[in-house]
Structure formats: C-alpha cells, structure tokens
Motif scaffolding. Structure first.
Motif, PDB file in Angstrom:
ATOM      1  N   MET A 132      43.023 -17.125   1.368  1.00 59.65           N
ATOM      2  CA  MET A 132      41.934 -18.071   1.599  1.00 59.65           C
ATOM      3  C   MET A 132      42.494 -19.452   1.891  1.00 59.65           C
ATOM      4  O   MET A 132      43.397 -19.930   1.210  1.00 59.65           O
ATOM      5  N   THR A 133      41.957 -20.100   2.918  1.00 54.30           N
ATOM      6  CA  THR A 133      42.391 -21.454   3.259  1.00 54.30           C
ATOM      7  C   THR A 133      41.840 -22.448   2.261  1.00 54.30           C
ATOM      8  O   THR A 133      40.871 -22.165   1.542  1.00 54.30           O
ATOM      9  N   GLU A 134      42.422 -23.622   2.214  1.00 53.36           N
ATOM     10  CA  GLU A 134      41.957 -24.672   1.301  1.00 53.36           C
ATOM     11  C   GLU A 134      40.537 -25.089   1.646  1.00 53.36           C
ATOM     12  O   GLU A 134      39.741 -25.420   0.773  1.00 53.36           O
ATOM     13  N   ALA A 135      40.214 -25.090   2.933  1.00 46.79           N
ATOM     14  CA  ALA A 135      38.863 -25.490   3.339  1.00 46.79           C
ATOM     15  C   ALA A 135      37.830 -24.496   2.840  1.00 46.79           C
ATOM     16  O   ALA A 135      36.758 -24.874   2.337  1.00 46.79           O
ATOM     17  N   VAL A 161      26.571 -26.383  -6.648  1.00 47.67           N
ATOM     18  CA  VAL A 161      25.152 -26.554  -6.339  1.00 47.67           C
ATOM     19  C   VAL A 161      24.342 -25.351  -6.799  1.00 47.67           C
ATOM     20  O   VAL A 161      23.258 -25.486  -7.379  1.00 47.67           O
ATOM     21  N   ARG A 162      24.894 -24.153  -6.561  1.00 46.25           N
ATOM     22  CA  ARG A 162      24.145 -22.934  -6.871  1.00 46.25           C
ATOM     23  C   ARG A 162      23.934 -22.741  -8.357  1.00 46.25           C
ATOM     24  O   ARG A 162      22.874 -22.297  -8.810  1.00 46.25           O
ATOM     25  N   THR A 163      24.953 -23.020  -9.195  1.00 49.44           N
ATOM     26  CA  THR A 163      24.860 -22.785 -10.648  1.00 49.44           C
ATOM     27  C   THR A 163      24.467 -24.023 -11.438  1.00 49.44           C
ATOM     28  O   THR A 163      24.248 -23.931 -12.648  1.00 49.44           O
ATOM     29  N   LYS A 164      24.427 -25.196 -10.724  1.00 45.02           N
ATOM     30  CA  LYS A 164      24.091 -26.466 -11.387  1.00 45.02           C
ATOM     31  C   LYS A 164      25.083 -26.793 -12.508  1.00 45.02           C
ATOM     32  O   LYS A 164      24.718 -27.331 -13.558  1.00 45.02           O
ATOM     33  N   ILE A 165      26.340 -26.413 -12.306  1.00 48.58           N
ATOM     34  CA  ILE A 165      27.409 -26.722 -13.246  1.00 48.58           C
ATOM     35  C   ILE A 165      28.414 -27.611 -12.508  1.00 48.58           C
ATOM     36  O   ILE A 165      28.920 -27.234 -11.442  1.00 48.58           O
ATOM     37  N   ALA A 166      28.645 -28.804 -13.043  1.00 46.74           N
ATOM     38  CA  ALA A 166      29.457 -29.788 -12.344  1.00 46.74           C
ATOM     39  C   ALA A 166      30.939 -29.448 -12.318  1.00 46.74           C
ATOM     40  O   ALA A 166      31.676 -29.864 -11.429  1.00 46.74           O
ATOM     41  N   GLN A 167      31.372 -28.716 -13.330  1.00 48.74           N
ATOM     42  CA  GLN A 167      32.789 -28.391 -13.435  1.00 48.74           C
ATOM     43  C   GLN A 167      33.000 -26.925 -13.077  1.00 48.74           C
ATOM     44  O   GLN A 167      32.602 -26.032 -13.822  1.00 48.74           O
ATOM     45  N   VAL A 168      33.600 -26.669 -11.903  1.00 50.72           N
ATOM     46  CA  VAL A 168      33.908 -25.325 -11.454  1.00 50.72           C
ATOM     47  C   VAL A 168      35.419 -25.213 -11.217  1.00 50.72           C
ATOM     48  O   VAL A 168      35.997 -25.998 -10.462  1.00 50.72           O
ATOM     49  N   LYS A 169      36.040 -24.237 -11.895  1.00 52.44           N
ATOM     50  CA  LYS A 169      37.463 -23.991 -11.712  1.00 52.44           C
ATOM     51  C   LYS A 169      37.585 -22.718 -10.890  1.00 52.44           C
ATOM     52  O   LYS A 169      37.132 -21.642 -11.295  1.00 52.44           O
ATOM     53  N   LEU A 170      38.207 -22.859  -9.698  1.00 57.51           N
ATOM     54  CA  LEU A 170      38.307 -21.749  -8.767  1.00 57.51           C
ATOM     55  C   LEU A 170      39.745 -21.257  -8.671  1.00 57.51           C
ATOM     56  O   LEU A 170      40.669 -22.055  -8.478  1.00 57.51           O
ATOM     57  N   TYR A 171      39.918 -19.963  -8.845  1.00 55.58           N
ATOM     58  CA  TYR A 171      41.222 -19.353  -8.739  1.00 55.58           C
ATOM     59  C   TYR A 171      41.137 -18.210  -7.723  1.00 55.58           C
ATOM     60  O   TYR A 171      40.169 -17.428  -7.729  1.00 55.58           O
ATOM     61  N   THR A 172      42.130 -18.139  -6.838  1.00 53.61           N
ATOM     62  CA  THR A 172      42.122 -17.105  -5.796  1.00 53.61           C
ATOM     63  C   THR A 172      43.289 -16.141  -6.009  1.00 53.61           C
ATOM     64  O   THR A 172      44.343 -16.515  -6.552  1.00 53.61           O
ATOM     65  N   GLU A 173      43.063 -14.918  -5.610  1.00 54.30           N
ATOM     66  CA  GLU A 173      44.122 -13.907  -5.655  1.00 54.30           C
ATOM     67  C   GLU A 173      44.419 -13.415  -4.245  1.00 54.30           C
ATOM     68  O   GLU A 173      43.489 -13.181  -3.469  1.00 54.30           O
TER      69      GLU A 173
END
Length: 458
Positions: free
Chosen positions: A432-435, A446-458
C-alpha cells in the motif's frame, strides 16, 4: 392359697426384671470401664494446667486466629481456633484441685488461669488495634450477652471433657469437640475488641460470658471427680489441713455460689422472655396491625418486668389493648407492665424518622449507583459496525484483502484514561502506498468518529 402363690410369683418375677434392668443399666452406663488410674488423670490434667513454651505460643496463635475469625465474621475460622486452643487446662485444674483437696495444684491452676487471661486479652487487643476492620460483626455481638444456653453448654461440655480425660485412651476427639462447644477463646477475643475500640460494654459482657463458662466447666470437673470418688489428699499437719480445707471451701463458695445464683437468674430471664414471646405472638395477631418491635425487660430491683411493643398499621382501640392486658394473667405475666405504642400516638414522629432513614439510605445507594455509572461510562465505547466498515474499506482502497479493527483506551502512567484509540491492521494484495494509507486512515476517523486511528499494514 393359690392367690397367695400367684402374688408371690408376680413379685418374684418383678424383682428379677428389676434386677436384670439394673444390671443392664449398670453395664451400659458405668464409668468404671476403661477408667484410668487416679494418679494418671491428675498428672495429665496437671500437665495441661501449665502455660509455658509451646502451650503459651499455641494460645497466642489460637487467639490471633479467633480474632481474625471474629473480625471477618467467619464461624469456620473461629471453630478452628477453638480446636487448637489449650485454654481448658487451667479451668479443669481448678475443678480437679477442689475435688481432691490439692492446694498446690489449685494455686498453680489459678496462676496459669490469670496468665492465660492476660496473654489472650493483650493479644486480641493488639490485633484489633492494628486491624483495619472494626465493625461489630454478628459473631462478635453473639459473644457479649451470656444466656442460659451458654451455662448449660459449659456445664455439659465440661462434663464431657473431663469424662474423656479420665479414660485410659485420651486421644479421643471428645476433648476437642468440648473445647468447641464451650467456646472459651471467642469471648476473650471479644473482650479485647471492646478494649481496643473503647466499647466497655463489649468488654464487660464478653468477660462475663468467659467467667460464667469457666466457672461451670470447673464445676463440671469438680462434680465428675466427686462422682468417680477420687481419693482426697491427706495432710500430715492437721492444723495445716484444717486451714487449707477452710480456704478451699471459701474459694469454692465464693466462686460457685454466685455463679449458680446468676445461672438461675438467667434461667428465669429466659423463661420470662419465652413466655412473653408466646404471649405477643398469640394475643397481638390482627389482620391489619403488625408488631414491628418487641422489647422485653425482666424485673430489676423495685421495677417490675415489662413488655414494650411498637405497632404499625390500623391503630388498636383502648378496649382491645385493655383486653390484651387482661390476658397477661393467663400466661403467668400478671405482674408484667404492658406498654403499647402505635402510629396514632406520639410515636408517629418515630415512624416518620424510620421512613426518613430508609429514604436517606435509598438516596445514598442511588447516588452510589450514579457514580458507578459515570465511572463506567469512561470505559464504555460506542459499537462499531465492523462488517459495514470492512466492505466500505474495499471501495476506498481497492487492493485491501482483509481488515482488522480493535477499539481500546489509552492511559497515562498514573492510570488515568487519556483517549480512545482505534487500531486498524490492513492486509493488502500489493504494497500500500503512503497516499492510500493516509486516505484510509482519514476515512476511518470520519467513519468511526474516533480522532486517534493507528493504521498498520501487512
């Protein structure tokens, strides 16, 4: 002549039956079988009198265990303490010494009895001084007021204990069970609780119960010794023998007579309370009126016995109350004063106070529930539609193969909740690209209304 012979035969048969019954009872109830020698019994009881070394430490440990049991209101722990307690030794020694005229044993038993009392009181007082729990549990309250049953238990428990001591086989469980039944160590611990918490009433009541139990156990030992006809000690010096006997007689009278008087008084009180309860249960049975409180006071000095009732519901008329007073005679309570308080009298304020106290208690519980709900709301998180999000994420980033979502809380080092986090682990068919990753992360915010989202890719 024939009638005379029949009468003689009946009498002879009856005499034979009585003799056989006497032999049967003597064979089954005799204490001579398996009876230990007098000197052996005296030596065994005298050995148990002394509190030194292991005995003293076992007493301290038993007192600590009993104090813990009383503190946490555990009957099982208290029973365990009574099983290991060596507290009956000096008390049996006192009864034995009075029964066989052993003045030296009496002095030793009294000294160790006093030592046992002091050590147990100090141990329990120290424990309750440092214990964080100081509430009056039901087990503690049960050891503050002696009853007739306590006297009877001490008497028969003492008889059972000393009876087992006089057998050749003293490994029986009877002695341990008698120690549990007579319950000597819990009143001592309750007395220590009274001293530690400054409640003198607890100390006096518990000490009174302990003293009553001790006296009747000693009395039981004395009676058993005399029943077994143990030989009394003889003195070479007749003057000393006479003085010792007089002294022991005085000690016996001073110890036993007041206790017997107290015991009879407790019996009278118990009988009065039982009759009073029966009277109230049978006479004050009305469909719309209930007895919510019944106080019974036995006569003291010039003051007659009295029964004081508090009623709620439909008020009773003076005629009904007068009829209830007239029925006191039928229950043998003719000299008892009956006091009836009802809601329609000046006691209405008391009932309102009772209702107010319940209302205040309910408000307090509701406040505690609200506080717990507020605290729980900090940890409660809104539901996330994981299935919808997984399908929509494929439209945002087409190369997504699978997505894992987990909602959690973040804390600082002080244990305070800082924020809510959404952890997302994405498995993609192609790197997955950074964009794309940034676009997916913003969409999740926006979808979950949670300001802090930590995303990890495999």
């Amino acid at each position: 002549m024939e009638n005379t012979n029949d009468t003689h035969n009946v009498k002879r048969s009856f005499s034979l039956w009585v003799g056989e019954m006497r032999e049967f009872l003597r064979g089954h109830f005799s204490l001579d079988e398996d009876k230990a020698q007098r000197d052996e019994v005296v030596a065994a009881i005298s050995k148990g009198v002394v509190f030194r070394g292991v005995n003293l430490w076992v007493l301290i440990f038993a007192t600590m265990i009993a104090s813990l049991g009383l503190n946490v209101n555990s009957a099982a722990v208290i029973i365990g303490a009574m099983l290991i307690s060596p507290i009956m030794g000096p008390i049996m020694g006192i009864g034995l010494s009075l029964g066989i005229n052993d003045f030296e044993l009496l002095k030793k038993a009294l000294r160790n009895y006093a030592l046992m009392f002091i050590v147990a009181i100090i141990t329990s007082t120290v424990y309750f001084l440092v214990s964080p729990l100081s509430s009056n549990s039901s087990e503690l309250l049960a050891r503050t007021v002696p009853t007739t049953y306590d006297v009877l238990i001490a008497l028969f428990g003492g008889l059972g204990g000393v009876g087992a001591k006089t057998r050749q086989d003293r490994t029986s469980t009877v002695i341990a069970c008698c120690a549990v039944a007579t319950a000597l160590i819990p009143p001592l611990c309750t007395a220590g609780f009274g001293l530690a918490t400054g409640q003198i009433k607890f100390f006096v009541g518990a000490f009174y119960l302990f003293f009553i139990n001790s006296v009747f156990i000693a009395l039981a030992t004395y009676l058993m010794v005399r029943f077994l006809k143990y030989e009394k000690n003889a003195f070479i010096d007749k003057v000393r023998e006479r003085n010792v006997k007089r002294l022991m007689m005085v000690i016996t009278l001073v110890t036993f007579i007041p206790s017997v008087v107290i015991g009879f008084h407790m019996v009278r009180v118990s009988l009065f309370e039982a009759v009073a309860d029966k009277y109230v249960a049978q006479v004050f049975r009305f469909p719309h009126t209930r007895v919510i409180e019944c106080k019974k006071a036995y006569k003291h000095g010039d003051r007659n016995s009295r029964i004081e009732l508090l009623l709620i519901g439909e008020p009773l008329g003076e005629e009904i109350i007068g009829n209830a007073r007239a029925q006191l005679y039928n229950y043998g309570l003719q000299d008892v004063e009956l006091i009836v308080r009802q809601a329609r009298t000046g006691d209405r304020v008391d009932l309102k106070s009772l209702q107010l106290s319940y209302s205040e208690l309910l408000d307090e519980k509701n406040a505690q529930i609200d506080e717990l709900k507020q605290r729980l709301s900090k940890y409660k998180m809104k539901n996330i539609e994981y299935d919808d999000i997984s399908r929509e994420a494929g439209a945002v980033v087409p190369d997504i193969q699978s997505i894992s979502l987990s909602k959690c809380l973040s804390y600082d080092v002080g244990g305070t909740v800082q924020d809510t986090l959404l952890i997302c682990v994405v498995k993609s068919r192609q790197p997955m690209t950074e964009a794309d990753a940034e676009r997916l992360r913003r969409w999740l915010e926006v979808r979950t209304k949670i300001a802090q989202v930590k995303l990890y890719t495999e």
